[in-house]
Design a protein around this motif. Structure first.
Motif, short mmCIF file in Angstrom:
data_model
loop_
_atom_site.label_atom_id
_atom_site.label_comp_id
_atom_site.label_asym_id
_atom_site.label_seq_id
_atom_site.Cartn_x
_atom_site.Cartn_y
_atom_site.Cartn_z
N LEU A 19 0.84 -1.20 0.00
CA LEU A 19 0.00 0.00 0.00
C LEU A 19 0.87 1.25 0.00
O LEU A 19 1.98 1.25 0.54
CB LEU A 19 -0.92 0.01 1.23
CG LEU A 19 -1.94 -1.13 1.33
CD1 LEU A 19 -2.69 -1.02 2.65
CD2 LEU A 19 -2.92 -1.09 0.16
N LYS A 20 0.32 2.33 -0.58
CA LYS A 20 0.97 3.64 -0.57
C LYS A 20 0.28 4.53 0.44
O LYS A 20 -0.94 4.63 0.44
CB LYS A 20 0.88 4.28 -1.96
CG LYS A 20 1.91 3.79 -2.94
CD LYS A 20 1.66 4.27 -4.35
CE LYS A 20 1.57 5.75 -4.48
NZ LYS A 20 1.48 6.19 -5.89
N ALA A 21 1.07 5.16 1.32
CA ALA A 21 0.50 6.05 2.33
C ALA A 21 1.58 7.02 2.79
O ALA A 21 2.77 6.83 2.53
CB ALA A 21 -0.02 5.24 3.52
N ASN A 22 1.14 8.07 3.50
CA ASN A 22 2.08 9.08 3.99
C ASN A 22 2.85 8.61 5.21
O ASN A 22 3.96 9.06 5.47
CB ASN A 22 1.34 10.38 4.33
CG ASN A 22 0.86 11.09 3.08
OD1 ASN A 22 1.56 11.14 2.08
ND2 ASN A 22 -0.35 11.64 3.13
N SER A 23 2.25 7.71 6.01
CA SER A 23 2.88 7.25 7.25
C SER A 23 2.45 5.81 7.54
O SER A 23 1.54 5.28 6.89
CB SER A 23 2.51 8.15 8.42
OG SER A 23 1.11 8.09 8.67
N LYS A 24 3.09 5.22 8.54
CA LYS A 24 2.75 3.85 8.94
C LYS A 24 1.31 3.76 9.43
O LYS A 24 0.58 2.83 9.07
CB LYS A 24 3.73 3.39 10.03
CG LYS A 24 3.59 1.94 10.43
CD LYS A 24 4.67 1.58 11.44
CE LYS A 24 4.55 0.12 11.86
NZ LYS A 24 5.60 -0.25 12.83
N MET A 25 0.90 4.74 10.26
CA MET A 25 -0.48 4.75 10.78
C MET A 25 -1.49 4.90 9.65
O MET A 25 -2.55 4.27 9.66
CB MET A 25 -0.64 5.89 11.79
CG MET A 25 0.15 5.69 13.08
SD MET A 25 -0.38 4.23 14.00
CE MET A 25 -2.04 4.72 14.46
#
Length: 415
Positions: A19-25
């Motif tokens: 997955l692509k996201a800005n942060s781990k959370m």
């Protein structure tokens, strides 16, 4: 955006999801939304897949190859829109006329597309928003203001004034550093030619010396050997480094941030001051003009910070709106950035208290403009000692490298 390998439990079996996201959370939250029937175990940051890396590289190359619209062309068309709408000409007819008259092909296409979008029922601000990168955040803000007030003409006249101010300061700075850069380039070329032409003539004489050669002579001989054998390779490497750094600066946010942070470090004499003053002048100019035009402070701050090119300064200024949202006043929020002098903070504080914030912001902008203009006007005087030191160093190296062995030989003969 970062990439994460998210481990999920589905019907008693583990599987990995990229997955692509800005942060781990954010990655964990996204996994819960995408796979509601599974249990998210953990998320581990990973490198981008090869196809995504290649896609980003190609898009970055395409973006860097795309020509930038000259600011003079933008100012000309924006001023034309302001004049024509002020004369009562409908916006559709205005955009058609502007698109036909401008010689810039990109602007022709952009204005034709904007006109089509408006004819399709979109507002002017919605039609121009996809071209934020071409026109800048301030153009979007002034378009929104013009629509809200029903006076596109006045908003675009102010927009043209802002862009002209930014253009003039940028041009003045480039003009000020042009002479020192030409001088340095000329000295570099002259020194290279001297090494390639003069040093070889003395090389055979130096080879016959039985004594140890002085350090300056060894440096010259090493440079001559490197340039004679690997000159083209060295030139190719320097060009590759230049374009590599330029590409990374445009396409890698972390690299850009580190470079910008380095450029405003006190070690970079004059450069750090020029970048800081020009950035702060542009930021306060846009912010002040937007506040004066009636745009809310929060929205004006968001637009003004979009005009900041230096990522390190931008990071500090982004905290202003956040702190205002937490209940701080503008002066307190500016103080926490560490970018404003106490005198300027007191002026902003007084402007807030007296309901004259726009007037005080004009004074703050004027202060940064005065400091920047003073730096530019005296740039030659500031740089002259550095140039003299650099030129003297090259001349001294060449003279000592050639004549010191001669002096030693003369002493040996006399002895």
């Amino acid at each position: 955006m970062k990439y994460f390998n998210v481990t999920v439990m589905d019907k008693g079996r583990k599987r990995l999801e990229l997955l692509k996201a800005n942060s781990k959370m954010a990655a964990v939250s996204l996994a819960k939304q995408k796979f509601p029937t599974t249990m998210v175990m953990k998320a581990v940051e990973t490198s981008a897949p090869l196809e995504d890396s290649i896609s980003q590289l190609l898009s970055g190359l395409q973006k860097s190859m795309k020509s930038k619209i000259p600011i003079n062309d933008k100012i000309s068309t924006i001023r034309q829109i302001a004049v024509m709408t002020d004369a009562g000409i409908p916006i559709n007819d205005t955009l058609v006329e502007v698109a036909e008259n401008t010689e810039n092909k990109q602007l022709k296409e952009i204005y034709a597309t904007i006109n089509n979008d408006i004819n399709a029922g979109n507002s002017i601000s919605d039609a121009i928003e996809p071209y934020t990168e071409e026109f800048g955040h301030v153009a979007i803000a002034m378009t929104n203001l013009g629509e809200r007030t029903g006076n596109i003409s006045e908003s675009y006249h102010k927009l043209a004034d802002i862009l002209e101010n930014i253009r003039d300061n940028t041009a003045k700075f480039k003009k000020a550093i042009r002479t020192p850069l030409i001088t340095l380039a000329a000295m570099g070329i002259a020194f290279t030619i001297l090494i390639m032409v003069v040093v070889p003539k003395f090389k055979d004489i130096f080879d016959k010396f039985k004594t140890e050669l002085p350090v300056p002579t060894k440096i010259l001989l090493s440079l001559e050997w490197a340039l004679s054998n690997y000159g083209l390779l060295i030139l190719a490497i320097l060009i590759a480094i230049f374009f590599g750094v330029k590409f990374m600066y445009k396409n890698n946010e972390e690299f850009k941030y580190q470079m910008d942070k380095m450029m405003i470090h006190p070690r970079f004499y004059l450069i750090n001051k020029a970048i800081f003053l020009s950035t702060m002048h542009k930021y306060n100019l846009v912010f002040g003009e937007l506040v004066k035009s009636g745009i809310p402070v929060s929205e004006a701050l968001e637009t003004a910070v979009g005009m900041v090119d230096n990522a390190a300064i931008k990071e500090q200024l982004l905290t202003v709106n956040v702190n205002i949202g937490r209940g701080m006043n503008l002066a307190e929020a500016f103080q926490l950035t560490g970018l404003y002098e106490n005198m300027l903070l007191q002026m902003i504080k007084a402007g807030e208290a007296g309901g004259q914030l726009d007037a005080m912001l004009d004074k703050v902008t004027g202060y940064y403009d005065m400091q920047f203009q003073d730096l530019i006007d005296n740039l030659a005087a500031y740089i002259e000692p550095i140039l003299l030191f650099f030129i003297a160093g090259l001349v001294l190296l060449m003279a000592l490298g050639i004549f010191m062995p001669m002096w030693d030989l003369g002493k040996a003969v006399k002895g």
